[in-house]
Design a protein around this motif. Sequence first.
Motif, PDB file in Angstrom:
ATOM      1  N   ASP A   1       8.121  18.357 -14.877  1.00  0.00           N
ATOM      2  CA  ASP A   1       7.028  18.630 -15.818  1.00  0.00           C
ATOM      3  C   ASP A   1       5.665  18.515 -15.126  1.00  0.00           C
ATOM      4  O   ASP A   1       4.757  19.288 -15.411  1.00  0.00           O
ATOM      5  CB  ASP A   1       7.086  17.671 -17.015  1.00  0.00           C
ATOM      6  N   PHE A   2       5.533  17.565 -14.230  1.00  0.00           N
ATOM      7  CA  PHE A   2       4.290  17.368 -13.481  1.00  0.00           C
ATOM      8  C   PHE A   2       4.099  18.502 -12.466  1.00  0.00           C
ATOM      9  O   PHE A   2       3.025  19.112 -12.402  1.00  0.00           O
ATOM     10  CB  PHE A   2       4.318  16.003 -12.791  1.00  0.00           C
ATOM     11  N   ASP A   3       5.125  18.759 -11.661  1.00  0.00           N
ATOM     12  CA  ASP A   3       5.118  19.834 -10.673  1.00  0.00           C
ATOM     13  C   ASP A   3       3.901  19.782  -9.742  1.00  0.00           C
ATOM     14  O   ASP A   3       3.415  20.812  -9.277  1.00  0.00           O
ATOM     15  CB  ASP A   3       5.218  21.200 -11.363  1.00  0.00           C
ATOM     16  N   HIS A   4       3.371  18.593  -9.528  1.00  0.00           N
ATOM     17  CA  HIS A   4       2.232  18.358  -8.634  1.00  0.00           C
ATOM     18  C   HIS A   4       0.988  19.161  -9.023  1.00  0.00           C
ATOM     19  O   HIS A   4       0.198  19.553  -8.161  1.00  0.00           O
ATOM     20  CB  HIS A   4       2.620  18.608  -7.179  1.00  0.00           C
ATOM     21  N   VAL A   5       0.808  19.377 -10.315  1.00  0.00           N
ATOM     22  CA  VAL A   5      -0.388  20.034 -10.838  1.00  0.00           C
ATOM     23  C   VAL A   5      -1.356  18.918 -11.258  1.00  0.00           C
ATOM     24  O   VAL A   5      -1.061  18.171 -12.196  1.00  0.00           O
ATOM     25  CB  VAL A   5      -0.038  20.950 -12.039  1.00  0.00           C
TER      26      VAL A   5
ATOM     27  N   ARG B   1       0.854  -1.184   0.000  1.00  0.00           N
ATOM     28  CA  ARG B   1       0.000   0.000   0.000  1.00  0.00           C
ATOM     29  C   ARG B   1       0.891   1.235   0.000  1.00  0.00           C
ATOM     30  O   ARG B   1       2.113   1.129   0.149  1.00  0.00           O
ATOM     31  CB  ARG B   1      -0.961   0.004   1.180  1.00  0.00           C
ATOM     32  N   ILE B   2       0.281   2.388  -0.175  1.00  0.00           N
ATOM     33  CA  ILE B   2       1.031   3.641  -0.144  1.00  0.00           C
ATOM     34  C   ILE B   2       0.592   4.467   1.056  1.00  0.00           C
ATOM     35  O   ILE B   2      -0.533   4.316   1.557  1.00  0.00           O
ATOM     36  CB  ILE B   2       0.881   4.440  -1.464  1.00  0.00           C
ATOM     37  N   LEU B   3       1.507   5.335   1.494  1.00  0.00           N
ATOM     38  CA  LEU B   3       1.240   6.157   2.670  1.00  0.00           C
ATOM     39  C   LEU B   3       2.176   7.360   2.632  1.00  0.00           C
ATOM     40  O   LEU B   3       3.336   7.233   2.223  1.00  0.00           O
ATOM     41  CB  LEU B   3       1.518   5.327   3.941  1.00  0.00           C
ATOM     42  N   ARG B   4       1.672   8.502   3.049  1.00  0.00           N
ATOM     43  CA  ARG B   4       2.561   9.668   3.185  1.00  0.00           C
ATOM     44  C   ARG B   4       3.624   9.358   4.226  1.00  0.00           C
ATOM     45  O   ARG B   4       3.340   8.742   5.257  1.00  0.00           O
ATOM     46  CB  ARG B   4       1.776  10.902   3.634  1.00  0.00           C
ATOM     47  N   VAL B   5       4.819   9.781   3.968  1.00  0.00           N
ATOM     48  CA  VAL B   5       5.948   9.493   4.847  1.00  0.00           C
ATOM     49  C   VAL B   5       5.743  10.090   6.234  1.00  0.00           C
ATOM     50  O   VAL B   5       6.332   9.619   7.204  1.00  0.00           O
ATOM     51  CB  VAL B   5       7.271   9.964   4.199  1.00  0.00           C
ATOM     52  N   TYR B   6       4.900  11.081   6.359  1.00  0.00           N
ATOM     53  CA  TYR B   6       4.650  11.745   7.643  1.00  0.00           C
ATOM     54  C   TYR B   6       3.585  11.039   8.473  1.00  0.00           C
ATOM     55  O   TYR B   6       3.326  11.421   9.608  1.00  0.00           O
ATOM     56  CB  TYR B   6       4.277  13.212   7.407  1.00  0.00           C
TER      57      TYR B   6
ATOM     58  N   THR C   1      -2.684  13.099  -1.862  1.00  0.00           N
ATOM     59  CA  THR C   1      -2.715  11.650  -1.632  1.00  0.00           C
ATOM     60  C   THR C   1      -3.195  10.848  -2.836  1.00  0.00           C
ATOM     61  O   THR C   1      -3.115   9.623  -2.814  1.00  0.00           O
ATOM     62  CB  THR C   1      -3.609  11.324  -0.416  1.00  0.00           C
ATOM     63  N   GLN C   2      -3.689  11.522  -3.872  1.00  0.00           N
ATOM     64  CA  GLN C   2      -4.165  10.822  -5.066  1.00  0.00           C
ATOM     65  C   GLN C   2      -3.260  11.018  -6.268  1.00  0.00           C
ATOM     66  O   GLN C   2      -3.100  10.110  -7.078  1.00  0.00           O
ATOM     67  CB  GLN C   2      -5.576  11.281  -5.424  1.00  0.00           C
ATOM     68  N   HIS C   3      -2.698  12.197  -6.407  1.00  0.00           N
ATOM     69  CA  HIS C   3      -1.891  12.542  -7.577  1.00  0.00           C
ATOM     70  C   HIS C   3      -0.420  12.574  -7.192  1.00  0.00           C
ATOM     71  O   HIS C   3       0.140  13.648  -6.957  1.00  0.00           O
ATOM     72  CB  HIS C   3      -2.331  13.893  -8.157  1.00  0.00           C
ATOM     73  N   ASN C   4       0.202  11.401  -7.104  1.00  0.00           N
ATOM     74  CA  ASN C   4       1.604  11.311  -6.720  1.00  0.00           C
ATOM     75  C   ASN C   4       2.239  10.080  -7.351  1.00  0.00           C
ATOM     76  O   ASN C   4       1.542   9.201  -7.848  1.00  0.00           O
ATOM     77  CB  ASN C   4       1.745  11.297  -5.190  1.00  0.00           C
ATOM     78  N   GLN C   5       3.564  10.031  -7.315  1.00  0.00           N
ATOM     79  CA  GLN C   5       4.264   8.944  -7.988  1.00  0.00           C
ATOM     80  C   GLN C   5       4.045   7.598  -7.319  1.00  0.00           C
ATOM     81  O   GLN C   5       4.067   6.565  -7.982  1.00  0.00           O
ATOM     82  CB  GLN C   5       5.761   9.246  -8.115  1.00  0.00           C
ATOM     83  N   ALA C   6       3.817   7.565  -6.024  1.00  0.00           N
ATOM     84  CA  ALA C   6       3.593   6.297  -5.343  1.00  0.00           C
ATOM     85  C   ALA C   6       2.292   5.645  -5.823  1.00  0.00           C
ATOM     86  O   ALA C   6       2.229   4.418  -5.964  1.00  0.00           O
ATOM     87  CB  ALA C   6       3.568   6.495  -3.832  1.00  0.00           C
ATOM     88  N   ALA C   7       1.283   6.451  -6.105  1.00  0.00           N
ATOM     89  CA  ALA C   7       0.015   5.911  -6.627  1.00  0.00           C
ATOM     90  C   ALA C   7       0.233   5.291  -8.002  1.00  0.00           C
ATOM     91  O   ALA C   7      -0.292   4.209  -8.296  1.00  0.00           O
ATOM     92  CB  ALA C   7      -1.038   7.014  -6.696  1.00  0.00           C
ATOM     93  N   VAL C   8       1.023   5.964  -8.835  1.00  0.00           N
ATOM     94  CA  VAL C   8       1.325   5.431 -10.168  1.00  0.00           C
ATOM     95  C   VAL C   8       2.152   4.157 -10.036  1.00  0.00           C
ATOM     96  O   VAL C   8       1.892   3.155 -10.712  1.00  0.00           O
ATOM     97  CB  VAL C   8       2.067   6.482 -11.026  1.00  0.00           C
ATOM     98  N   LEU C   9       3.142   4.180  -9.168  1.00  0.00           N
ATOM     99  CA  LEU C   9       4.003   3.015  -8.959  1.00  0.00           C
ATOM    100  C   LEU C   9       3.209   1.818  -8.456  1.00  0.00           C
ATOM    101  O   LEU C   9       3.380   0.698  -8.954  1.00  0.00           O
ATOM    102  CB  LEU C   9       5.119   3.375  -7.975  1.00  0.00           C
ATOM    103  N   LEU C  10       2.335   2.025  -7.503  1.00  0.00           N
ATOM    104  CA  LEU C  10       1.514   0.928  -6.981  1.00  0.00           C
ATOM    105  C   LEU C  10       0.650   0.332  -8.080  1.00  0.00           C
ATOM    106  O   LEU C  10       0.552  -0.888  -8.215  1.00  0.00           O
ATOM    107  CB  LEU C  10       0.651   1.410  -5.812  1.00  0.00           C
TER     108      LEU C  10
END
Length: 114
Positions: free
Chosen positions: A51-55, A5-10, A98-107
């Motif tokens: 390029d993504f810049d979290h947009v 699963r994925i989780l914010r590091v904090y 929590t939805q638009h991040n690289q960990a979600a894509v990786l999972l």
Amino acid sequence: MGTVRILRVYEEPDAGEYRVLVDRLWPRGVKKDKIDLWLKDVAPSAQVRNDFDHVPERFETFTRDYTAELRANPAVAQLRDVIAGHQHVVLLYGAKDTQHNQAAVLLEFLKHPA
């Protein structure tokens, strides 16, 4: 494959989870004892990340580009070995979204390699 699963590091992972940081950059304020493995080579390249810049509107393009990188990335095999060796793995990321991040894509890539 065990559970992944994925989780914010904090956030605090569950007891017994093997914690893998999948960011290229070390997150601010996180102590090294909070991470079992830092697999920065599985993270998106600087070009794709910038390029993504979290947009959120760029997430579809980011997903396409990062997935293309993952297909050719030898670090994915290393991550699969880690997952095979542990019953519960949590992929940690630093992004606020929590939805638009690289960990979600990786999972998603790990579950359904294209």
